[in-house]
Design a protein around this motif. Structure first.
Motif, PDB file in Angstrom:
ATOM      1  N   SER A 108       6.185 -92.888 -61.087  1.00 43.73           N
ATOM      2  CA  SER A 108       6.725 -91.446 -61.711  1.00 43.73           C
ATOM      3  C   SER A 108       6.669 -90.268 -60.602  1.00 43.73           C
ATOM      4  CB  SER A 108       5.640 -91.165 -62.766  1.00 43.73           C
ATOM      5  OG  SER A 108       4.268 -91.010 -62.574  1.00 43.73           O
ATOM      6  N   VAL A 109       5.889 -90.521 -59.355  1.00 46.01           N
ATOM      7  CA  VAL A 109       5.976 -89.454 -58.565  1.00 46.01           C
ATOM      8  C   VAL A 109       7.083 -89.303 -57.990  1.00 46.01           C
ATOM      9  CG1 VAL A 109       3.493 -89.322 -58.432  1.00 46.01           C
ATOM     10  CG2 VAL A 109       4.814 -90.724 -56.821  1.00 46.01           C
ATOM     11  N   ARG A 110       8.037 -90.515 -57.919  1.00 46.81           N
ATOM     12  CA  ARG A 110       9.488 -90.342 -57.361  1.00 46.81           C
ATOM     13  C   ARG A 110      10.587 -89.728 -57.938  1.00 46.81           C
ATOM     14  NH1 ARG A 110       8.549 -97.102 -55.768  1.00 46.81           N
ATOM     15  NH2 ARG A 110       6.584 -96.866 -54.801  1.00 46.81           N
ATOM     16  N   ALA A 111      10.031 -89.378 -59.285  1.00 43.25           N
ATOM     17  CA  ALA A 111      11.142 -88.748 -60.006  1.00 43.25           C
ATOM     18  C   ALA A 111      11.621 -87.367 -59.799  1.00 43.25           C
ATOM     19  CB  ALA A 111      10.850 -89.063 -61.458  1.00 43.25           C
ATOM     20  N   ILE A 112      11.940 -87.065 -58.639  1.00 38.04           N
ATOM     21  CA  ILE A 112      12.548 -85.864 -58.089  1.00 38.04           C
ATOM     22  C   ILE A 112      13.717 -85.162 -58.621  1.00 38.04           C
ATOM     23  CG2 ILE A 112      13.112 -84.488 -55.862  1.00 38.04           C
ATOM     24  CD1 ILE A 112      11.578 -86.848 -54.498  1.00 38.04           C
ATOM     25  N   GLN A 113      13.567 -84.131 -59.085  1.00 36.33           N
ATOM     26  CA  GLN A 113      14.764 -83.445 -59.743  1.00 36.33           C
ATOM     27  C   GLN A 113      15.776 -82.884 -58.739  1.00 36.33           C
ATOM     28  OE1 GLN A 113      15.450 -83.407 -62.753  1.00 36.33           O
ATOM     29  NE2 GLN A 113      13.416 -84.490 -63.157  1.00 36.33           N
ATOM     30  N   PRO A 114      17.145 -83.129 -58.763  1.00 37.45           N
ATOM     31  CA  PRO A 114      17.703 -83.636 -60.073  1.00 37.45           C
ATOM     32  C   PRO A 114      17.758 -85.015 -59.841  1.00 37.45           C
ATOM     33  CG  PRO A 114      19.462 -82.606 -58.499  1.00 37.45           C
ATOM     34  CD  PRO A 114      17.965 -82.155 -57.983  1.00 37.45           C
ATOM     35  N   TYR A 115      17.422 -85.806 -58.583  1.00 35.01           N
ATOM     36  CA  TYR A 115      17.376 -87.045 -58.510  1.00 35.01           C
ATOM     37  C   TYR A 115      16.881 -87.078 -57.060  1.00 35.01           C
ATOM     38  CZ  TYR A 115      21.883 -85.919 -56.194  1.00 35.01           C
ATOM     39  OH  TYR A 115      23.049 -85.749 -55.419  1.00 35.01           O
ATOM     40  N   PRO A 116      16.136 -88.265 -56.883  1.00 35.45           N
ATOM     41  CA  PRO A 116      15.568 -88.604 -55.509  1.00 35.45           C
ATOM     42  C   PRO A 116      16.768 -89.236 -54.551  1.00 35.45           C
ATOM     43  CG  PRO A 116      15.174 -90.496 -56.867  1.00 35.45           C
ATOM     44  CD  PRO A 116      15.880 -89.387 -57.817  1.00 35.45           C
ATOM     45  N   PHE A 117      16.382 -89.029 -53.313  1.00 39.94           N
ATOM     46  CA  PHE A 117      17.153 -89.645 -52.267  1.00 39.94           C
ATOM     47  C   PHE A 117      16.682 -91.037 -52.028  1.00 39.94           C
ATOM     48  CE2 PHE A 117      14.179 -87.388 -49.680  1.00 39.94           C
ATOM     49  CZ  PHE A 117      13.625 -88.270 -48.580  1.00 39.94           C
ATOM     50  N   PHE A 118      17.531 -91.970 -51.911  1.00 38.57           N
ATOM     51  CA  PHE A 118      17.103 -93.616 -51.624  1.00 38.57           C
ATOM     52  C   PHE A 118      16.963 -93.860 -50.324  1.00 38.57           C
ATOM     53  CE2 PHE A 118      17.917 -93.300 -56.002  1.00 38.57           C
ATOM     54  CZ  PHE A 118      17.737 -94.457 -56.451  1.00 38.57           C
ATOM     55  N   VAL A 119      15.826 -94.386 -49.865  1.00 39.60           N
ATOM     56  CA  VAL A 119      15.616 -94.478 -48.446  1.00 39.60           C
ATOM     57  C   VAL A 119      16.373 -95.876 -47.905  1.00 39.60           C
ATOM     58  CG1 VAL A 119      13.753 -95.081 -46.748  1.00 39.60           C
ATOM     59  CG2 VAL A 119      13.663 -93.055 -48.194  1.00 39.60           C
ATOM     60  N   GLN A 120      16.851 -95.979 -47.003  1.00 44.08           N
ATOM     61  CA  GLN A 120      17.585 -97.095 -46.497  1.00 44.08           C
ATOM     62  C   GLN A 120      16.707 -97.718 -45.185  1.00 44.08           C
ATOM     63  OE1 GLN A 120      20.865 -96.837 -43.393  1.00 44.08           O
ATOM     64  NE2 GLN A 120      22.199 -97.737 -44.805  1.00 44.08           N
ATOM     65  N   LYS A 121      16.092 -96.873 -44.505  1.00 48.56           N
ATOM     66  CA  LYS A 121      15.050 -97.525 -43.615  1.00 48.56           C
ATOM     67  C   LYS A 121      14.116 -96.430 -42.992  1.00 48.56           C
ATOM     68  CE  LYS A 121      18.015 -96.725 -39.511  1.00 48.56           C
ATOM     69  NZ  LYS A 121      18.741 -97.413 -38.344  1.00 48.56           N
ATOM     70  N   GLY A 122      13.088 -96.909 -42.365  1.00 49.84           N
ATOM     71  CA  GLY A 122      12.240 -96.187 -41.690  1.00 49.84           C
ATOM     72  C   GLY A 122      12.404 -96.272 -40.150  1.00 49.84           C
ATOM     73  N   ASP A 123      12.057 -95.200 -39.481  1.00 43.63           N
ATOM     74  CA  ASP A 123      12.443 -95.284 -37.814  1.00 43.63           C
ATOM     75  C   ASP A 123      11.098 -94.258 -37.339  1.00 43.63           C
ATOM     76  OD1 ASP A 123      13.227 -95.263 -35.382  1.00 43.63           O
ATOM     77  OD2 ASP A 123      15.184 -93.858 -35.738  1.00 43.63           O
ATOM     78  N   GLY A 124      10.196 -94.976 -36.966  1.00 41.10           N
ATOM     79  CA  GLY A 124       9.254 -94.228 -36.190  1.00 41.10           C
ATOM     80  C   GLY A 124       8.460 -93.237 -37.241  1.00 41.10           C
ATOM     81  N   GLY A 125       8.589 -91.873 -36.960  1.00 39.60           N
ATOM     82  CA  GLY A 125       7.869 -90.970 -37.947  1.00 39.60           C
ATOM     83  C   GLY A 125       9.061 -90.433 -38.851  1.00 39.60           C
ATOM     84  N   HIS A 126      10.161 -91.170 -38.991  1.00 36.41           N
ATOM     85  CA  HIS A 126      11.357 -90.730 -39.741  1.00 36.41           C
ATOM     86  C   HIS A 126      11.539 -91.630 -40.876  1.00 36.41           C
ATOM     87  CE1 HIS A 126      11.330 -88.741 -35.862  1.00 36.41           C
ATOM     88  NE2 HIS A 126      12.036 -87.605 -36.605  1.00 36.41           N
ATOM     89  N   VAL A 127      12.473 -91.255 -41.646  1.00 36.77           N
ATOM     90  CA  VAL A 127      13.385 -92.210 -42.658  1.00 36.77           C
ATOM     91  C   VAL A 127      14.616 -91.813 -42.598  1.00 36.77           C
ATOM     92  CG1 VAL A 127      11.238 -92.729 -44.378  1.00 36.77           C
ATOM     93  CG2 VAL A 127      12.635 -90.700 -44.723  1.00 36.77           C
ATOM     94  N   VAL A 128      15.452 -92.804 -42.982  1.00 34.71           N
ATOM     95  CA  VAL A 128      16.840 -92.469 -43.141  1.00 34.71           C
ATOM     96  C   VAL A 128      17.291 -92.821 -44.396  1.00 34.71           C
ATOM     97  CG1 VAL A 128      18.957 -92.897 -42.234  1.00 34.71           C
ATOM     98  CG2 VAL A 128      17.310 -92.876 -40.457  1.00 34.71           C
ATOM     99  N   ASP A 129      18.141 -91.817 -45.044  1.00 37.97           N
ATOM    100  CA  ASP A 129      18.456 -92.198 -46.484  1.00 37.97           C
ATOM    101  C   ASP A 129      19.844 -92.903 -46.715  1.00 37.97           C
ATOM    102  OD1 ASP A 129      20.580 -90.284 -46.515  1.00 37.97           O
ATOM    103  OD2 ASP A 129      19.264 -88.687 -47.572  1.00 37.97           O
ATOM    104  N   ALA A 130      20.270 -93.301 -47.921  1.00 37.76           N
ATOM    105  CA  ALA A 130      21.407 -94.112 -48.065  1.00 37.76           C
ATOM    106  C   ALA A 130      22.665 -93.396 -47.601  1.00 37.76           C
ATOM    107  CB  ALA A 130      21.590 -94.301 -49.691  1.00 37.76           C
ATOM    108  N   ASP A 131      22.573 -92.166 -47.586  1.00 34.76           N
ATOM    109  CA  ASP A 131      23.659 -91.483 -47.120  1.00 34.76           C
ATOM    110  C   ASP A 131      23.665 -90.821 -45.538  1.00 34.76           C
ATOM    111  OD1 ASP A 131      25.517 -90.632 -49.474  1.00 34.76           O
ATOM    112  OD2 ASP A 131      23.354 -90.367 -50.125  1.00 34.76           O
ATOM    113  N   GLY A 132      22.778 -91.735 -45.029  1.00 35.66           N
ATOM    114  CA  GLY A 132      22.656 -91.437 -43.290  1.00 35.66           C
ATOM    115  C   GLY A 132      21.888 -90.291 -43.033  1.00 35.66           C
ATOM    116  N   ASN A 133      21.180 -89.391 -44.050  1.00 35.72           N
ATOM    117  CA  ASN A 133      20.418 -88.302 -43.726  1.00 35.72           C
ATOM    118  C   ASN A 133      19.229 -88.613 -42.882  1.00 35.72           C
ATOM    119  OD1 ASN A 133      22.599 -86.482 -44.663  1.00 35.72           O
ATOM    120  ND2 ASN A 133      21.616 -87.143 -46.894  1.00 35.72           N
TER     121      ASN A 133
END
Length: 444
Positions: free
Chosen positions: A24-49
Motif C-alpha cells: 500500500s505504501v507504493r500507491a503514490i498519487q496520482p500514480y507511482p513511477f515504475f522502476v526499470q532498474k537500479g544503478d548504484g545509488g540511483h533508480v531509473v524508471d520505465a520512462d528513462g528518468n
C-alpha cells in the motif's frame, strides 16, 4: 519529466492488482513511477528518468543497487545450484553464526521470510515462553501486518486498526506512547502479571524517526525484569543499519530478550529472523513446543546474499562511509531549515534521515546539528517529536502533496509520506548528497 510508460503500466496494474500495487505504501498519487532498474545509488524508471534513490527498498539495500563482486558471485552460485531444497544448507548456519557473533543480545536465531513473520513468531514465542497473553506496544510503532499489533487506542482500551481482525486480538494488546515513562509504569502496575512482553522498536522508524529519551529503554528493561516479562526489540529497520554490526541494541547498550530482524540481514532478498537468548529461542519447535515453520525459511540464495553483504560491510568500512554521509545529509538539511523553515525538525541517526514538518520550534545555540537525539539542552527539545502522535500532528499533507512531488521532479526519490525513513547506502556519493541538498533548498 515524462511519465507516459509509468502511467500506462499503472493503468494495466489497476486491472489485475488491488490499487495497482502489491504494497500500500507504493500507491503514490496520482500514480507511482515504475522502476526499470537500479544503478548504484540511483533508480531509473520505465520512462528513462533517473533519480537519486534514498528509499533503498525501504532499507534493505545497505550496499546500493550494484552489488560488490563477492556478493553477486555468492548469489549467482547459489541460484545456479538450484532454487531451494527443503533441507538445511551450510550457508544458513554460517549466517546464524555471524549474527550471534556480532549482536549482543542474540545467542541463537531462527530465520523466516519477512519482518512481519519475524514479529508474529516473536509474539507467539513470548506468549508460549511466559504463559501469558498480553503484549505492550508503542503507539505509532509498526511491527508488520500482524493481528496482535494492528491496533488503535490507549492502554487497554484498544481496537483493531483494520477490518478483518477480531476484537479479541486487540483485547490482549496494550498501547503506550513511545517515551512516556509514566504510561508504561501504569500499564505494568495494572497488568504486570499478565504481560508476556514489551515489543518496541529501539528507534521509531516507521512513524518518523524518533529517538528514545534518556533512560527510556533502561526503564523498559527494568520493568520487564521486575514483572517476569520479556523485552522484544524490533530491529527489522535498525538491524545492521543503526549501530553497525551490533545493531541498535549495541548502540544503546540494552540487552533485549528477543530481537527481530529483516531487510539488511537478507541482503535485499525476502527475509526475517528471530534471535535472542538460547533458553527462549529453543522453545521453538522442534527443540520446544512453540510451533514455527516455513517452506522458504533459510532460503539458500537469501542466506548467501545476507552473509556476503554483512561480511563485505565488516571488511570494507561500509558503516564509516554511510554514517558519514548520513551526518553530512542531516547537518546540511539542518542548515537549510535554520534559514528557510526553522519550525521543521531533522531526525535520524547513522545512515537514516528525515525531515518532520513540525509546526513549532526554533534553532539556537546548542541545537542537535545532525538529527534530533532528544537532548534536553537543545532549544528545540520541547517541540521535537517524542512519539508517533507528535509526528502525526506534523504537516503530513504538505509533506506528501507538495514536498515529495517537488523533490521527485528534481530527481530525488524519497519515501512518499511523512512517516517512513530515508536511507543511505555505500553506493551513494558526495555528489548525490550535494544534489539532494540543492533539491531540499528549492523544495522547502
Amino acid at each position: 519529466m515524462n511519465h507516459e510508460q509509468s502511467r500506462d503500466l499503472y493503468d494495466r496494474a489497476l486491472s489485475v492488482m488491488p490499487g495497482g500495487v502489491n504494497s500500500s505504501v507504493r500507491a503514490i498519487q496520482p500514480y507511482p513511477f515504475f522502476v526499470q532498474k537500479g544503478d548504484g545509488g540511483h533508480v531509473v524508471d520505465a520512462d528513462g528518468n533517473r533519480y537519486v534513490d534514498f528509499v533503498m527498498g525501504y532499507g534493505p539495500l545497505l550496499l546500493g543497487h550494484d552489488l560488490p563482486e563477492q556478493v553477486q558471485a555468492a548469489i549467482q552460485q547459489r541460484a545456479s545450484e538450484g532454487p531451494m531444497y527443503g533441507a538445511p544448507t551450510e550457508v544458513e548456519v554460517e549466517l546464524a553464526e555471524f549474527v550471534t557473533r556480532h549482536v549482543p543480545g542474540v545467542e541463537m536465531v531462527r530465520f523466516v521470510n519477512s519482518g512481519t513473520e519475524a514479529t508474529v513468531s516473536a509474539v507467539r514465542l513470548a506468549r508460549g515462553y511466559t504463559g501469558r497473553d498480553k503484549i505492550v506496544v508503542m503507539q505509532g510503532g509498526y511491527h508488520g501486518a500482524q493481528e496482535s499489533t494492528l491496533v488503535e487506542g490507549h492502554g487497554e482500551h484498544t481496537h483493531p486498526s483494520s477490518p478483518g481482525i477480531p476484537e479479541s486480538f486487540a483485547e490482549h494488546t496494550l498501547t503506550v506512547p513511545f517515551n512516556d515513562t509514566e504510561a508504561v509504569e501504569r500499564v505494568f502496575e495494572e497488568h504486570g502479571e499478565d504481560i508476556a512482553a514489551v515489543l518496541t522498536e529501539p528507534i521509531l522508524g516507521n512513524y518518523g524517526i524518533v529517538h528514545p529519551v534518556e533512560g527510556y529503554h533502561e526503564q523498559l528493561r527494568q520493568l520487564c525484569d521486575e514483572h517476569g516479562s520479556l523485552l522484544i526489540f524490533d530491529e527489522v529497520i535498525t538491524g545492521f543499519r543503526v549501530g553497525g554490526l551490533q545493531c541498535a541494541q549495541g548502540k544503546f547498550g540494552i540487552d533485549p530478550d528477543i530481537t527481530t530482524f529483516g531487510k539488511i540481514v537478507g541482503g535485499g532478498f525476502p527475509v526475517g529472523a528471530i534471535g535472542g537468548k538460547s533458553e527462549i529461542i529453543e522453545q521453538f519447535t522442534p527443540a520446544g513446543e512453540v510451533f514455527q515453520s516455513g517452506t522458504f525459511s533459510g532460503h539458500p540464495v537469501t542466506m548467501a546474499a545476507g552473509l556476503e553483504t554483512l561480511r563485505y560491510a565488516a571488511e570494507n568500512d561500509v558503516y564509516d562511509h554511510v554514517n558519514e554521509l548520513g551526518e553530512r545529509m542531516r547537518s546540511g538539511i539542518a542548515d537549510i531549515l535554520e534559514d528557510q523553515a526553522p519550525q521543521y525538525t531533522v531526525v535520524g541517526t547513522d545512515s537514516m534521515f528525515k525531515v518532520i514538518f513540525t509546526r513549532e520550534g526554533e534553532f539556537g545555540e546548542g541545537h542537535c546539528e545532525a538529527g534530533c537525539t532528544q537532548n534536553p539542552t537543545c532549544p528545540r527539545y520541547e517541540h521535537c517529536p517524542k512519539n508517533g502522535m507528535d509526528v502525526k500532528q506534523a504537516e503530513t499533507e504538505r509533506w506528501e502533496r507538495l514536498f515529495w512531488p517537488a523533490m521527485k521532479e528534481q530527481g530525488v526519490f524519497l519515501t512518499p509520506n511523512q512517516f517512513e525513513s530515508q536511507f543511505l547506502s555505500a553506493a551513494h556519493t558526495d555528489t548525490d548528497i550535494e544534489t539532494a541538498l540543492e533539491a531540499y533548498k528549492d523544495a522547502l
